[in-house]
Design a protein around this motif. Sequence first.
Motif, PDB file in Angstrom:
ATOM      1  N   GLU A 179       0.369  -1.187  -0.443  1.00 16.08           N
ATOM      2  CA  GLU A 179      -0.471  -0.186  -0.183  1.00 16.08           C
ATOM      3  C   GLU A 179       1.000   1.302  -0.152  1.00 16.08           C
ATOM      4  N   VAL A 180       2.169   0.802   0.971  1.00 12.29           N
ATOM      5  CA  VAL A 180       3.042   2.175   1.105  1.00 12.29           C
ATOM      6  C   VAL A 180       3.228   2.432  -0.439  1.00 12.29           C
ATOM      7  N   ILE A 181       3.754   1.653  -1.308  1.00 12.16           N
ATOM      8  CA  ILE A 181       4.198   2.072  -2.436  1.00 12.16           C
ATOM      9  C   ILE A 181       3.483   2.040  -3.751  1.00 12.16           C
ATOM     10  N   THR A 182       2.227   1.843  -3.865  1.00 12.34           N
ATOM     11  CA  THR A 182       1.484   2.290  -4.958  1.00 12.34           C
ATOM     12  C   THR A 182       0.787   3.793  -4.290  1.00 12.34           C
ATOM     13  N   HIS A 183       0.611   4.417  -3.141  1.00 11.84           N
ATOM     14  CA  HIS A 183       1.049   5.544  -2.689  1.00 11.84           C
ATOM     15  C   HIS A 183       2.043   6.338  -3.057  1.00 11.84           C
ATOM     16  N   ARG A 186       2.256   5.466  -7.822  1.00 10.58           N
ATOM     17  CA  ARG A 186       0.655   5.323  -8.327  1.00 10.58           C
ATOM     18  C   ARG A 186      -0.292   6.452  -8.253  1.00 10.58           C
ATOM     19  N   HIS A 187      -0.582   7.003  -6.199  1.00 11.10           N
ATOM     20  CA  HIS A 187      -0.949   8.474  -6.417  1.00 11.10           C
ATOM     21  C   HIS A 187      -0.522   9.680  -6.426  1.00 11.10           C
ATOM     22  N   PRO A 188      -1.752  10.537  -6.504  1.00 13.72           N
ATOM     23  CA  PRO A 188      -0.489  11.590  -7.211  1.00 13.72           C
ATOM     24  C   PRO A 188       0.076  12.580  -5.841  1.00 13.72           C
ATOM     25  N   MET A 189       0.851  13.244  -5.873  1.00 10.16           N
ATOM     26  CA  MET A 189       1.370  14.146  -4.551  1.00 10.16           C
ATOM     27  C   MET A 189       1.689  12.653  -3.836  1.00 10.16           C
ATOM     28  N   ASN A 191       5.186  13.427  -2.776  1.00  8.12           N
ATOM     29  CA  ASN A 191       5.540  13.993  -1.501  1.00  8.12           C
ATOM     30  C   ASN A 191       5.296  14.386   0.043  1.00  8.12           C
ATOM     31  N   ARG A 192       3.911  15.298  -0.709  1.00 10.71           N
ATOM     32  CA  ARG A 192       3.243  15.591   0.335  1.00 10.71           C
ATOM     33  C   ARG A 192       2.585  13.739   1.873  1.00 10.71           C
ATOM     34  N   PHE A 193       2.408  12.867   0.634  1.00  7.31           N
ATOM     35  CA  PHE A 193       2.892  11.418   1.133  1.00  7.31           C
ATOM     36  C   PHE A 193       3.808  10.629   2.438  1.00  7.31           C
ATOM     37  N   LEU A 194       5.005  11.346   1.704  1.00  7.44           N
ATOM     38  CA  LEU A 194       6.205  11.241   1.997  1.00  7.44           C
ATOM     39  C   LEU A 194       6.472  12.250   3.213  1.00  7.44           C
ATOM     40  N   ALA A 195       5.880  13.402   2.896  1.00 11.01           N
ATOM     41  CA  ALA A 195       6.357  14.085   4.284  1.00 11.01           C
ATOM     42  C   ALA A 195       5.396  14.364   5.322  1.00 11.01           C
ATOM     43  N   SER A 196       4.831  13.606   4.910  1.00 14.03           N
ATOM     44  CA  SER A 196       3.096  13.290   6.130  1.00 14.03           C
ATOM     45  C   SER A 196       3.513  12.008   7.271  1.00 14.03           C
ATOM     46  N   LEU A 197       4.609  11.763   6.849  1.00 13.54           N
ATOM     47  CA  LEU A 197       5.097  10.529   7.824  1.00 13.54           C
ATOM     48  C   LEU A 197       5.987  11.061   9.076  1.00 13.54           C
ATOM     49  N   SER A 198       6.513  12.631   8.932  1.00 10.68           N
ATOM     50  CA  SER A 198       7.469  13.376   9.713  1.00 10.68           C
ATOM     51  C   SER A 198       7.438  13.429  10.744  1.00 10.68           C
ATOM     52  N   PRO A 199       6.154  13.251  11.222  1.00  8.47           N
ATOM     53  CA  PRO A 199       5.094  13.509  12.765  1.00  8.47           C
ATOM     54  C   PRO A 199       6.009  12.262  13.561  1.00  8.47           C
ATOM     55  N   PHE A 200       6.066  10.856  12.574  1.00  3.32           N
ATOM     56  CA  PHE A 200       5.709   9.606  13.590  1.00  3.32           C
ATOM     57  C   PHE A 200       7.149   9.239  13.151  1.00  3.32           C
TER      58      PHE A 200
END
Length: 287
Positions: A179-183, A186-189, A191-200
């Motif tokens: 699912e991570v690889i698909t995000h 395959r999904h737009p943006m 860069n935002r998904f990757l940056a959203s891991l910052s709080p973790f």
Amino acid sequence: MILIADSGSTKTDWVLTRDNGCIEGRFKTEGINPFHQSEDDILTILQTLPLPFTVEGEELRLCFYGSGVRPELEPKMARLLQTVLPKATVEAHNDLLGAARAVCGQSPGIACILGTGANSCLYDGDDIVQNTPPLGYILGDEGSGAVLGRRFLNALYKGFMPDSVIADFQKDINMTMGEVITHVYRHPMANRFLASLSPFISSHLHEPTVRQLVIDSFRDFFRRNLVQYGRNDLPVGFVGSVAFHYEAQLKEAAASEGYTVGRILKSPIDGLVTYHSKTENQKQIRQ
């Protein structure tokens, strides 16, 4: 009166201030990016501004700083702003100049943006004199939230993270590797998904492996972006959520690479208010 705007792709912060720095009001609108948005879309957002700003007989100066305001797009952005505020004196600049003015003021320095993306410049106290191209999160953007997330996932799935971090990630993020690889692919943006891991990542800085990953990401930023300026005698200022939330690790990385960190601001808007109030006062004194 001065209306100052700091705009990203998501939101725009606006501050109405007098030339003495006294703030008359703050508000937000949607983000404005002339590189990605049509003129009609931008005008629709600008028409949500709570007009009018001016008191009878007062002049209004509008200073807009935004992502996507490349040099060739400054006239277009200024024209759109002038359409909504026809009596104002209008300036449109890119967000990197806004960052430089916010953290360096009228003094020479190196100014950087570390948020979802990354950027940097050499600033002479008035304007940008050199810029290392950031190249985006695939080819560059070292130190950014997107690249930090990318590096973390690489370490996680290739077995370089402790079992406790892997277990926490599976519980908190609740996504399989597929699912991570698909995000990402395959999904737009992405860069935002990757940056959203910052709080973790931030919540696991007590783990030496995670902490070192963050420091190494920042060291890469200095090595790949600031060395070209040849000015490690100057303070390095930062704006952006990544710089703000990882201040300790950023300063450690800077010291390792021979740099001194100056101001760190989550948002440049208050620094821009200070900058413009000082420059306006100096103009009045000269007059």
